[in-house]
Design a protein around this motif. Structure first.
Motif, mmCIF file in Angstrom:
data_model
loop_
_atom_site.group_PDB
_atom_site.id
_atom_site.type_symbol
_atom_site.label_atom_id
_atom_site.label_comp_id
_atom_site.label_asym_id
_atom_site.label_seq_id
_atom_site.Cartn_x
_atom_site.Cartn_y
_atom_site.Cartn_z
ATOM 1 N N GLU A 152 42.978 59.844 39.806
ATOM 2 C CA GLU A 152 42.598 60.694 40.933
ATOM 3 C C GLU A 152 41.173 61.236 40.892
ATOM 4 O OE1 GLU A 152 44.595 61.418 43.560
ATOM 5 O OE2 GLU A 152 43.047 62.720 44.427
ATOM 6 N N PHE A 153 40.663 61.528 39.704
ATOM 7 C CA PHE A 153 39.432 62.313 39.597
ATOM 8 C C PHE A 153 38.273 61.537 38.981
ATOM 9 C CE2 PHE A 153 41.631 66.047 40.832
ATOM 10 C CZ PHE A 153 42.871 66.017 40.212
ATOM 11 N N ASP A 154 37.092 61.650 39.587
ATOM 12 C CA ASP A 154 35.973 60.963 38.953
ATOM 13 C C ASP A 154 35.254 61.812 37.911
ATOM 14 O OD1 ASP A 154 34.370 60.702 42.207
ATOM 15 O OD2 ASP A 154 34.763 62.467 40.965
ATOM 16 N N LEU A 155 35.637 63.067 37.801
ATOM 17 C CA LEU A 155 35.196 63.843 36.635
ATOM 18 C C LEU A 155 36.375 64.662 36.123
ATOM 19 C CD1 LEU A 155 33.246 65.065 34.579
ATOM 20 C CD2 LEU A 155 32.415 66.621 36.356
ATOM 21 N N VAL A 156 36.711 64.458 34.874
ATOM 22 C CA VAL A 156 37.791 65.205 34.225
ATOM 23 C C VAL A 156 37.130 66.137 33.217
ATOM 24 C CG1 VAL A 156 39.882 65.010 32.817
ATOM 25 C CG2 VAL A 156 39.393 63.285 34.560
ATOM 26 N N TRP A 157 37.276 67.420 33.452
ATOM 27 C CA TRP A 157 36.503 68.442 32.737
ATOM 28 C C TRP A 157 37.437 69.328 31.921
ATOM 29 C CZ3 TRP A 157 31.316 69.679 32.403
ATOM 30 C CH2 TRP A 157 30.964 71.006 32.103
ATOM 31 N N SER A 158 37.181 69.392 30.627
ATOM 32 C CA SER A 158 37.985 70.279 29.784
ATOM 33 C C SER A 158 37.029 71.096 28.920
ATOM 34 C CB SER A 158 38.934 69.465 28.892
ATOM 35 O OG SER A 158 39.553 70.323 27.930
ATOM 36 N N MET A 159 36.722 72.277 29.393
ATOM 37 C CA MET A 159 35.756 73.137 28.717
ATOM 38 C C MET A 159 36.501 74.190 27.901
ATOM 39 S SD MET A 159 32.757 74.323 27.942
ATOM 40 C CE MET A 159 31.567 73.362 28.899
ATOM 41 N N GLU A 160 36.552 73.952 26.627
ATOM 42 C CA GLU A 160 37.170 74.898 25.707
ATOM 43 C C GLU A 160 38.603 75.224 26.074
ATOM 44 O OE1 GLU A 160 32.985 77.153 24.667
ATOM 45 O OE2 GLU A 160 34.885 78.175 24.343
ATOM 46 N N SER A 161 39.359 74.184 26.299
ATOM 47 C CA SER A 161 40.795 74.395 26.486
ATOM 48 C C SER A 161 41.588 73.510 25.525
ATOM 49 C CB SER A 161 41.203 74.112 27.934
ATOM 50 O OG SER A 161 40.919 72.783 28.301
ATOM 51 N N GLY A 162 40.980 72.452 25.057
ATOM 52 C CA GLY A 162 41.664 71.513 24.166
ATOM 53 C C GLY A 162 42.290 72.161 22.953
ATOM 54 N N GLU A 163 41.667 73.270 22.528
ATOM 55 C CA GLU A 163 42.172 73.924 21.322
ATOM 56 C C GLU A 163 43.581 74.473 21.496
ATOM 57 O OE1 GLU A 163 39.264 74.312 22.809
ATOM 58 O OE2 GLU A 163 38.761 76.398 23.112
ATOM 59 N N HIS A 164 44.013 74.669 22.706
ATOM 60 C CA HIS A 164 45.347 75.205 22.938
ATOM 61 C C HIS A 164 46.417 74.130 23.025
ATOM 62 C CE1 HIS A 164 44.639 79.475 23.481
ATOM 63 N NE2 HIS A 164 43.587 79.205 24.208
ATOM 64 N N MET A 165 46.028 72.893 23.035
ATOM 65 C CA MET A 165 46.998 71.816 23.263
ATOM 66 C C MET A 165 47.729 71.435 21.976
ATOM 67 S SD MET A 165 46.108 71.528 26.398
ATOM 68 C CE MET A 165 44.669 72.016 27.361
ATOM 69 N N PRO A 166 49.045 71.606 21.956
ATOM 70 C CA PRO A 166 49.773 71.311 20.731
ATOM 71 C C PRO A 166 49.953 69.820 20.473
ATOM 72 C CG PRO A 166 51.303 71.978 22.429
ATOM 73 C CD PRO A 166 49.933 72.113 23.021
ATOM 74 N N ASP A 167 49.739 69.015 21.483
ATOM 75 C CA ASP A 167 49.910 67.576 21.326
ATOM 76 C C ASP A 167 48.628 66.928 21.823
ATOM 77 O OD1 ASP A 167 52.579 65.268 22.249
ATOM 78 O OD2 ASP A 167 50.567 64.892 21.504
ATOM 79 N N LYS A 168 47.732 66.670 20.879
ATOM 80 C CA LYS A 168 46.409 66.160 21.269
ATOM 81 C C LYS A 168 46.520 64.778 21.912
ATOM 82 C CE LYS A 168 44.354 69.670 19.288
ATOM 83 N NZ LYS A 168 45.137 70.795 19.766
ATOM 84 N N THR A 169 47.460 64.003 21.421
ATOM 85 C CA THR A 169 47.634 62.659 21.969
ATOM 86 C C THR A 169 48.002 62.740 23.442
ATOM 87 O OG1 THR A 169 48.429 61.962 19.805
ATOM 88 C CG2 THR A 169 48.849 60.467 21.638
ATOM 89 N N LYS A 170 48.987 63.582 23.723
ATOM 90 C CA LYS A 170 49.435 63.729 25.106
ATOM 91 C C LYS A 170 48.324 64.289 25.981
ATOM 92 C CE LYS A 170 52.945 63.313 27.917
ATOM 93 N NZ LYS A 170 52.182 63.515 29.104
ATOM 94 N N PHE A 171 47.615 65.248 25.441
ATOM 95 C CA PHE A 171 46.501 65.885 26.147
ATOM 96 C C PHE A 171 45.474 64.843 26.563
ATOM 97 C CE2 PHE A 171 43.196 68.596 27.351
ATOM 98 C CZ PHE A 171 42.120 68.589 26.471
ATOM 99 N N VAL A 172 45.044 64.039 25.601
ATOM 100 C CA VAL A 172 44.026 63.038 25.883
ATOM 101 C C VAL A 172 44.577 61.946 26.811
ATOM 102 C CG1 VAL A 172 42.517 61.295 24.833
ATOM 103 C CG2 VAL A 172 42.748 63.521 23.767
ATOM 104 N N ASN A 173 45.839 61.583 26.605
ATOM 105 C CA ASN A 173 46.472 60.596 27.490
ATOM 106 C C ASN A 173 46.428 61.045 28.948
ATOM 107 O OD1 ASN A 173 47.131 58.811 25.512
ATOM 108 N ND2 ASN A 173 49.315 59.253 25.486
ATOM 109 N N GLU A 174 46.728 62.317 29.154
ATOM 110 C CA GLU A 174 46.730 62.846 30.519
ATOM 111 C C GLU A 174 45.323 62.884 31.105
ATOM 112 O OE1 GLU A 174 49.582 64.423 32.847
ATOM 113 O OE2 GLU A 174 49.746 62.455 31.896
ATOM 114 N N LEU A 175 44.353 63.261 30.271
ATOM 115 C CA LEU A 175 42.977 63.271 30.752
ATOM 116 C C LEU A 175 42.599 61.868 31.223
ATOM 117 C CD1 LEU A 175 41.102 65.349 27.982
ATOM 118 C CD2 LEU A 175 41.911 66.172 30.192
ATOM 119 N N ALA A 176 42.972 60.882 30.429
ATOM 120 C CA ALA A 176 42.638 59.495 30.761
ATOM 121 C C ALA A 176 43.427 59.013 31.976
ATOM 122 C CB ALA A 176 42.903 58.593 29.551
ATOM 123 N N ARG A 177 44.677 59.433 32.060
ATOM 124 C CA ARG A 177 45.525 58.978 33.170
ATOM 125 C C ARG A 177 44.974 59.421 34.517
ATOM 126 N NH1 ARG A 177 49.354 60.931 36.462
ATOM 127 N NH2 ARG A 177 49.475 63.002 35.501
#
Lengths: 365, 122
Positions: free
Chosen positions: A210-235
């Motif tokens: 959907e998005f041509d820019l996926v922005w995560s500014m200092e929120s990644g630290e809260h994600m308990p599942d980094k794999t899922k987090f990054v997967n969603e960013l990519a998806r």
């Protein structure tokens, strides 16, 4: 990540105690400044990870895959509620003192900064991040559709929407922040371009690509599942779209290390308790995750030297008359966060905590 | 929540194959005027799921949009105004978004949808 390599607590203990588990790489995304209501981190839940998997720690740092701790659903739920409450409680105070950007400023190393310079530094952080990702101001290439993952009260969303004339969606776990973000957008005439939802970064309510820019500014630290987090960013990134992750990581491990040293883990554990952070990972772990998803043009850098004045400034603002009286009006979560701030400085000084930027591009087809 | 937002939200509950579009349950609709920006509308037109927008706007009480639309229609001021109105000026303040497959309701309060999933939906 191939196969296992994750250990998951079976008990519904405080998420922070997960980090006391033996083995397992605990990476803490940076802690959020206490006073600051940071962009609402979104906690995701494990979908498919079984409740209990024997921990397999990968060997050398060089060849190993990212070792990520993930949480069981109940612990994630606790973490998620903690995060939402933390930001619901502390948002107003942060905004009052620091304004609508809930992230670190980007400073010239060795510079002397006064409180009034911080806003400019926070804006510079956004600009430097865009530049690092080779995002152009070119009218043909500029992003038109942006997602702000862990948007806080929408500082980045509004800034980016204004800068690019783009549409932006911000997601956060905190209803208070989403509300405030929307109010500010309306007040700034951006109501038509920027919208906010309460949603989970690990289960984004958006279609693929959907998005041509996926922005995560200092929120990644809260994600308990980094794999899922990054997967969603990519998806949710569109083909050819860019992903920008700015987050706190712990230092990369050396090839002979399987985990951080005990005293380093100790330090991070105290910080994560106060800031509702799950396990940290290293910058290298993020890079590996992006590589595993075949994302292109992956770049990473350690920007710790450019953010050094930030924590001392936050402490100073907390100790000001306005800071102290504001803290008293908040609650225990915010105060506890404030008390833990010196640990952030310690973490930096010891080289345990790193301020990292990781960017990449989704292949065009 | 505007229909521009609604047009991109989907239900990602475990097991759901097609969570888009979400049905709308209206409790309170508010109309808020927004300046018309032609470039923005043109850019958005290409990305909008038209049928979902028409359906949603009708649920919100606005029936002026044609069933089908193509980009040449953007040359008409009248069409632009209607498109603009439906996309940006109708707000669902209170209500719910409903998963088309499971019927699960995602509440909308003070204009903000809450898309968080429950433990068993993940």
């Amino acid at each position: 990540m191939r196969g296992g390599g994750v250990a998951v607590c079976t008990t519904t203990c405080e998420y922070s105690r997960l980090h006391a588990c033996s083995g397992g790489l605990l990476s803490f995304p940076r802690t959020n400044p206490i006073i600051a209501s940071k962009p609402q981190p979104l906690i995701g839940r494990n979908r498919s990870i079984p409740l209990f998997t024997p921990l397999r720690v990968s060997g050398s740092r060089g060849g190993g895959r990212p070792r990520m701790m993930t949480m069981n659903v109940a612990a994630t739920d606790t973490l998620q509620k903690g995060i939402a409450e933390f930001y619901d409680e502390s948002s107003g105070v942060w905004e009052d003192i620091w304004g609508d950007h809930m992230h670190h400023g980007f400073y010239e190393p060795g510079s002397d900064v006064s409180l009034s310079d911080h806003r400019a530094a926070q804006i510079r952080m956004i600009e430097e991040s865009l530049r690092f990702a080779s995002l152009s101001d070119d009218s043909v290439q500029k992003p038109r559709n942006i997602v702000d993952v862990g948007c806080g009260i929408g500082g980045s969303s509004r800034y980016l929407a204004r800068k690019y004339g783009a549409k932006c969606n911000g997601i956060t776990l905190s209803p208070v922040q989403a509300q405030r973000a929307q109010e500010l957008a309306a007040a700034q005439g951006l109501d038509g371009k920027v919208s906010f939802q309460v949603a989970d970064a690990l289960n984004q309510p958006f279609p693929d690509g959907e998005f041509d820019l996926v922005w995560s500014m200092e929120s990644g630290e809260h994600m308990p599942d980094k794999t899922k987090f990054v997967n969603e960013l990519a998806r949710v990134a569109a083909p050819g779209g860019r992903i920008i992750i700015v987050t706190w990581c712990h230092r990369d491990l050396s090839p002979s290390e399987e985990s951080l040293r005990p005293e380093e883990k100790q330090l991070l554990k105290k910080i994560c308790d106060a800031y509702y952070l799950p396990a940290w990972c290293s910058t290298a772990d993020y890079v590996k995750l992006l590589q595993s998803l075949s994302l292109e043009d992956i770049k990473a850098a350690d920007w710790s030297q450019y953010v050094a004045p930030f924590w001392p400034a936050v402490i100073k603002s907390a100790l000001s008359w306005k800071g102290i009286t504001s803290l008293f009006r908040t609650g225990w979560k915010t105060i506890r966060g404030a008390l833990v701030m010196p640990l952030m400085i310690e973490g930096y000084k010891k080289g345990v905590i790193k301020f990292a930027i990781i960017t990449c591009r989704k292949p065009a087809s | 929540m505007r229909l521009l937002t609604h047009n991109m939200l989907s239900s990602n509950i475990k097991g759901v194959t097609n969570g888009f579009p979400l049905r709308i349950e209206v409790e309170k609709v508010v109309e808020k005027e927004v300046d018309l920006n032609m470039d923005f509308l043109r850019n958005m037109f290409a990305k909008i799921e038209w049928k979902a927008l028409v359906e949603a706007s009708r649920t919100m009480g606005y029936s002026e949009l044609p069933d089908d639309a193509e980009s040449s229609m953007l040359d008409s001021d009248e069409f632009l105004r209607k498109f603009h109105h439906a996309l940006l000026e109708l707000h669902l303040e209170e209500g719910a978004l409903v998963c088309p497959e499971t019927g699960r309701k995602f509440p909308v309060n003070k204009g903000i949808p809450n898309m968080l999933l429950h433990e068993d939906e993940v």
